[in-house]
Motif scaffolding. Structure first.
Motif, PDB file in Angstrom:
ATOM      1  N   CYS A  33       2.642  -7.429  -2.595  1.00 53.57           N
ATOM      2  CA  CYS A  33       2.582  -8.713  -1.895  1.00 53.57           C
ATOM      3  C   CYS A  33       1.432  -8.701  -0.894  1.00 53.57           C
ATOM      4  N   SER A  34       0.935  -9.882  -0.615  1.00 48.48           N
ATOM      5  CA  SER A  34      -0.038 -10.005   0.468  1.00 48.48           C
ATOM      6  C   SER A  34       0.668  -9.759   1.796  1.00 48.48           C
ATOM      7  N   GLU A  35      -0.118  -9.548   2.851  1.00 48.55           N
ATOM      8  CA  GLU A  35       0.471  -9.308   4.166  1.00 48.55           C
ATOM      9  C   GLU A  35       1.354 -10.486   4.583  1.00 48.55           C
ATOM     10  N   HIS A  36       0.880 -11.705   4.354  1.00 46.98           N
ATOM     11  CA  HIS A  36       1.663 -12.879   4.759  1.00 46.98           C
ATOM     12  C   HIS A  36       2.920 -13.030   3.901  1.00 46.98           C
ATOM     13  N   GLU A  37       2.840 -12.687   2.628  1.00 43.69           N
ATOM     14  CA  GLU A  37       4.052 -12.719   1.791  1.00 43.69           C
ATOM     15  C   GLU A  37       5.082 -11.720   2.308  1.00 43.69           C
ATOM     16  N   GLN A  38       4.621 -10.543   2.699  1.00 44.08           N
ATOM     17  CA  GLN A  38       5.530  -9.538   3.236  1.00 44.08           C
ATOM     18  C   GLN A  38       6.217 -10.038   4.511  1.00 44.08           C
ATOM     19  N   ARG A  39       5.457 -10.714   5.367  1.00 37.47           N
ATOM     20  CA  ARG A  39       6.038 -11.204   6.618  1.00 37.47           C
ATOM     21  C   ARG A  39       7.036 -12.323   6.366  1.00 37.47           C
ATOM     22  N   VAL A  40       6.725 -13.192   5.397  1.00 33.84           N
ATOM     23  CA  VAL A  40       7.666 -14.266   5.068  1.00 33.84           C
ATOM     24  C   VAL A  40       8.948 -13.691   4.474  1.00 33.84           C
TER      25      VAL A  40
END
Length: 770
Positions: free
Chosen positions: A269-276
């Motif tokens: 996952c992208s960093e933002h996907e991981q945070r979401v």
């Protein structure tokens, strides 16, 4: 009989048959009262339990009920969740576990409890109590460890079968193993033309062996075939799996394999996907896009990007999407939610995101309170029902976080009608107790909370609890001297006297005027209804008729249903006591119809008893006795004793005596038992359509019994996929049934079908298929 509410997670994708395990589970169910399916997260316990439930459904005449426990954060609510899935509405002042046990005591039923590991101690106590009290009950649980209760039999659910290194010589040979079949099935969801071939079978075998045969791990890996070939996937999986031999050694290999696979998917996952994903773990029971944008955005993630990020997580099988209530809702398996919560804690965002989640829930309840009176009332109640698990999580936060209890009280007060319409009085009472214990008594929310708690005590028939709130409210009014607080205190006192006392009541009018001046809409509606009801009980028939007529007309103009249904009931009681029995019956029927539209379980038994009294006046003693039996079942479903309602009870005893005098006790018992024996569907039809037998109705009906069931679920707003889960049929079967229904009725849309169902329910005489 089909299982009730089998988890949609178990039916969302095809199931790889595990015949030997299913057979063994059936043998254990035949041998003892409790069977627990244990195994690692993601090993397929839920799907196996669903398959077992489907297989044995015909052996349990009283049904199979599937209860998802993953969303339960507060173990005290465990019996409430079970009661809801059983169709019991916790109106009783008794312990909810006792209500559940009383309901199941004589029933031959299978109760499936899914995801017990996080409520293990409370769940074990509950299961032990139920099987001790209910000799015909079987309980099937899924958990990562056994419950440890007397009579429990444990079946370990192993990973799917995988070939060893020498057993993958051909595609035909590989397809005899479970794990490769699952891999191919999930691969076809990504690449419809995917097949196991002699050319790729060795790679597939290696992948399935490396993933330990864990279904969840295989599903997460297969989705990567969107961007990788099978051989590339095998290569990419080699590195994280090779670390297992020198990495985490604090648990079974299959646990480490699952974590490694989740971490591998997470790393893609992208960093933002991981945070979401981490932030989304705060949700309970699923969430929609608007909620995700509120809770998961911020700190470098614009709200406008959340949709694409959620879409990316769905593509990677870390989130699932399903339509509900006209919009897509997203959810994650409990294993993934736990992983997301770990990642959230590592970032130090747990408190901030929990507060955002609470803020979103508080905004939802405020919008509900502002908009529920009107034509969208039913839609609002359905919306809140969808978010009930999230509201529980938010209220738990309010009850435990410093300074948040006032927000919790406000949310509960704003949901006042929701709790009673859905029959969740015991749960609401518990939340009120917890928040009021943590909030200062001088907060503006306290008086309204006292009134709400007293009203719920009245609906539960708990005179002692109502009297206690009368004392507290009067002490609070004397201490503060505020006009609004005094009005609440008088309304609470008047309510207790109206339902449990004998003296005339005339205090609601003053309270109503105070509430109106201060713009307290919900309290004003409450006081207005009870003022009309008190006027009727004081014997002023003509004034009461005028007030009810005006109120009903005003409610019809706005689309309000809740207080309108109570108005029709109160008018029915008034006419039966002081006026025209025929008018009483017409009013009670209208009340009952509205209750079906709204789903107001708390009011149903009151209205059925009123119809029984009206039938007695007409001399139809058989119908009266049958209706009293139906009412008995409805009282039991909400866990309330009908003998606890003061002046109402005394009058009903007199009416019942007239029925017994006419028919004789044995004949009354016979018809009473018939009424109690009716299914809910047949009971509702009997109430609305009269005493025609279910067989007679079915013979002239344009739809089969199952088609009627599906038509009614469409009217309730369920999607085809939700209908399939509710009835334990495949989505394709639901689609086929709906197509047949459209053809038989000559309709072309869900709206037209819903209108047909409503028209049919409104028919009192003549052809029931009109």
């Amino acid at each position: 009989m089909t299982p009730c509410g089998v988890t949609s997670l178990a039916r969302r994708t095809s199931y790889i048959d595990r015949a030997q395990l299913t057979t063994r589970a059936l043998e254990l169910l035949n041998a003892g009262p409790v069977v627990t399916l244990t195994g690692a997260g993601g090993v397929g316990k839920t799907r196996l339990a669903a398959a077992v439930a489907e297989t044995v459904s015909g052996k349990y005449p009283d049904g199979v009920t599937f209860v998802e426990l993953a969303e339960v954060r507060n173990v005290e609510l465990l019996p409430n969740v079970v009661a809801e899935r059983l169709g019991l509405y916790d109106q009783s002042a008794r312990q909810q576990l006792d209500v559940v046990a009383d309901f199941l005591r004589s029933r031959r039923q299978l109760l499936v409890l899914d995801n017990c590991e996080h409520v293990l101690e409370t769940g074990a106590d509950m299961v032990a109590a139920l099987v001790a009290a209910c000799p015909k009950l079987n309980v099937l649980t899924t958990s990562r460890q056994s419950l440890g209760v007397l009579g429990e039999q444990v079946l370990v659910v192993p990973p799917l079968s995988v070939p060893d290194g020498e057993a993958a010589g051909s595609a035909a040979e590989l397809e005899t193993y479970e794990a490769p079949r699952l891999f191919a099935d999930r691969a076809r969801a990504v690449l419809p033309a995917f097949e196991i071939t002699d050319g790729n079978c060795r790679d597939i075998a290696a992948i399935c062996r490396g993933l330990g045969g864990l279904p969840l791990a295989i599903e997460l890996a297969a989705v990567r075939l969107r961007v990788l070939s099978v051989s590339q996937l095998r290569t990419r999986l080699a590195d994280p799996l090779s670390l297992l031999s020198r990495g985490r050694r604090d648990g079974p290999a299959r646990h480490r394999t699952l974590r490694a696979t989740i971490e591998w998917s997470h790393a893609l996952c992208s960093e933002h996907e991981q945070r979401v994903l981490a932030r989304a773990s705060v949700f309970s029971g699923g969430f929609a896009l608007a909620a995700a944008e509120w809770v998961c955005a911020g700190d470098g993630i614009p709200a406008g990007d959340v949709l694409d990020l959620v879409h990316g997580l769905i593509d990677k099988s870390l989130l699932t999407a399903e339509e509900a209530g006209g919009e897509l809702r997203y959810s994650m398996l409990e294993t993934l939610r736990e992983y997301g919560a770990e990642r959230l804690a590592e970032t130090g965002e747990t408190e901030r995101v929990a507060r955002l989640h609470r803020a979103w829930c508080a905004d939802l309840t405020a919008r509900y309170a502002a908009g529920w009176i009107g034509p969208d009332q039913v839609a609002w109640l359905r919306r809140i029902s969808l978010e009930h698990a999230n509201l529980r999580a938010a209220l738990e936060y309010c009850a435990t976080a410093p300074g948040e209890a006032v927000v919790g009280l406000r949310m509960i007060n704003q949901l006042d009608v929701y709790w009673s319409a859905r029959g969740l009085l015991n749960e609401a009472h518990r939340w009120l107790d917890r928040q009021m214990a943590a909030a200062p008594p001088d907060t503006p929310e306290w008086p309204q909370s006292l009134l709400l708690r007293a009203w719920y005590s009245v609906l539960r028939g708990d005179a002692d609890a109502a009297a206690a709130d009368v004392r507290v409210s009067r002490e609070l009014a004397e201490r503060t001297g505020g006009e609004v607080t005094a009005a609440y205190a008088e309304a609470i006192r008047a309510t207790a006297v109206l339902y449990f006392g004998t003296e005339p009541v005339d205090w609601f009018g003053t309270a109503r005027e105070v509430f109106r001046r201060h713009g307290l809409t919900a309290a004003e509606a409450y006081a207005e209804f009870h003022h009309r009801h008190a006027t009727a009980f004081d014997g002023d028939l003509e004034t009461a008729r005028e007030q009810f007529a005006a109120s009903i007309a005003a409610a019809e103009a706005t689309g309000e249903l809740y207080w309108r249904s109570w108005d029709w009931w109160a008018l029915s009681v008034t006419e039966e006591l002081h006026g025209d029995p025929a008018a009483s019956e017409r009013a009670a029927l209208e009340s009952f119809r509205l209750q079906q539209v709204l789903g107001n379980r708390s009011a149903e038994p009151h209205t059925v008893v009123a119809l029984g009294c009206a039938a007695t006046h007409r001399g139809d003693m058989i119908r009266a006795a049958t209706l009293f039996g139906i009412g008995g079942t409805m009282w039991a479903a909400i866990g309330t004793d009908p003998r606890r309602f003061g002046r109402f009870t005394a009058h009903n005893v007199e009416v019942t005596a007239r029925v017994v005098k006419t028919l004789g006790l044995d004949e009354v018992k016979r018809h009473y038992r018939f009424g109690k024996s009716l299914s809910r569907q047949d009971a509702v039809r009997y109430v609305l359509e009269g005493p025609a037998s279910p067989a007679a109705r079915a013979s002239s009906a344009p739809l089969s019994a199952r088609e009627f069931e599906i038509a009614e679920l469409v009217t309730r707003g369920l999607t085809n996929r939700q209908i399939a889960a509710e009835l334990f049929i495949s989505p394709r079967t639901a689609d086929t049934h709906l197509s047949h229904i459209y053809t038989k009725l000559g309709v072309s849309s869900r709206a037209e079908l819903a209108a047909w169902v409503v028209r049919r329910a409104d028919t009192q005489a003549g052809d029931p298929n009109t």
